[in-house]
Write an enzyme that holds these catalytic residues in place. Structure first.
Site, short mmCIF file in Angstrom:
data_model
loop_
_atom_site.label_atom_id
_atom_site.label_comp_id
_atom_site.label_asym_id
_atom_site.label_seq_id
_atom_site.Cartn_x
_atom_site.Cartn_y
_atom_site.Cartn_z
N VAL A 244 0.87 -1.18 0.00
CA VAL A 244 0.00 0.00 0.00
C VAL A 244 0.90 1.23 0.00
O VAL A 244 1.71 1.43 0.91
CB VAL A 244 -0.93 0.01 1.23
CG1 VAL A 244 -1.79 1.27 1.24
CG2 VAL A 244 -1.80 -1.25 1.26
N GLY B 290 -6.55 12.53 2.15
CA GLY B 290 -7.66 11.58 2.16
C GLY B 290 -7.58 10.53 1.07
O GLY B 290 -8.43 9.65 1.00
N LYS C 20 -6.82 6.93 2.44
CA LYS C 20 -8.05 6.38 3.00
C LYS C 20 -8.99 5.94 1.88
O LYS C 20 -9.60 4.87 1.95
CB LYS C 20 -8.74 7.41 3.89
CG LYS C 20 -9.98 6.89 4.57
CD LYS C 20 -10.55 7.92 5.53
CE LYS C 20 -11.76 7.36 6.24
NZ LYS C 20 -12.31 8.31 7.22
N ASP D 20 4.43 -1.03 8.84
CA ASP D 20 5.63 -0.48 9.46
C ASP D 20 5.20 0.42 10.61
O ASP D 20 4.10 1.01 10.58
CB ASP D 20 6.43 0.33 8.43
CG ASP D 20 7.08 -0.55 7.37
OD1 ASP D 20 7.39 -1.72 7.69
OD2 ASP D 20 7.27 -0.07 6.24
N TYR E 237 -3.48 3.04 9.78
CA TYR E 237 -4.35 1.87 9.68
C TYR E 237 -5.29 1.76 10.87
O TYR E 237 -6.44 1.38 10.72
CB TYR E 237 -3.51 0.59 9.50
CG TYR E 237 -2.80 0.56 8.18
CD1 TYR E 237 -3.50 0.49 6.98
CD2 TYR E 237 -1.41 0.63 8.12
CE1 TYR E 237 -2.85 0.48 5.76
CE2 TYR E 237 -0.74 0.61 6.90
CZ TYR E 237 -1.47 0.54 5.72
OH TYR E 237 -0.82 0.54 4.51
#
Length: 182
Positions: free
Chosen positions: A119, A129, A132, A155, A162
């Site tokens: 990711v 944003g 997200k 990490d 998250y």
């Protein structure tokens, strides 16, 4: 837990003001058709997601390098993408120029479990944003395939990101175990 409730209820609205400026919509084509996220100010042009796996690996390498990830052999990155259950890329479109600004992929058993990998959002687009929105997009796609157990490895510097999306350490206290070659 509002983030997860929105995903499970099928609602596209969010309670967080950080993504209130983004509208997610279907392009009206097949399931793998790109979906768009537009900013209300259009300062970043048009932002859209794609599930197309045909990604320029050099462009992906530049994106990963921009966030400080170490180089990985491109043949292995290509193989990882080919064998992933779901691949999502996020693009900026300004005029006729297209730029890769985000990426995520998931592996899965195709029934119960999926794990998110790689990711990444370009630093120029962080804190707007879009990370997200990328997470919401990939989770919604997995949930639409009835996959309910979604995991990831984070990490330390992104754990709070998250956590703010509803990810929690294993509630049963099970610790992951790893095997690495010598």
């Amino acid at each position: 837990m509002g983030f997860w409730k929105n995903l499970f209820s099928g609602s596209d609205s969010t309670s967080s003001s950080s993504t209130a400026d983004y509208e997610v919509h279907n392009s009206g084509e097949g399931n793998d058709a790109p979906q768009a996220v537009r900013t209300s100010t259009n300062s970043n042009g048009r932002i859209f997601f794609s599930t197309d796996r045909d990604i320029d690996l050099y462009e992906l390498e530049e994106l990963c390098s921009a966030v400080g990830w170490s180089r990985r052999p491109l043949r292995k990155v290509k193989k990882a993408i080919q064998h992933s259950y779901l691949v999502v890329s996020m693009w900026q479109l300004q005029g006729k120029q297209r730029r890769l600004i985000g990426f995520a992929r998931a592996t899965s058993d195709h029934a119960f479990n999926a794990t998110l990998w790689d990711v990444v959002v370009h630093p120029d687009f962080q804190n707007k944003g879009l990370g997200k929105a990328l997470m919401k997009f990939i989770i919604k796609k997995l949930r639409s395939d009835d996959i309910s157990n979604i995991t990831l490895f984070a990490d330390p510097h992104v754990v709070d990101f998250y956590r703010n999306l509803g990810f929690i350490p294993d509630p049963e206290g099970i610790k992951g175990m790893f095997w690495y070659p010598d």
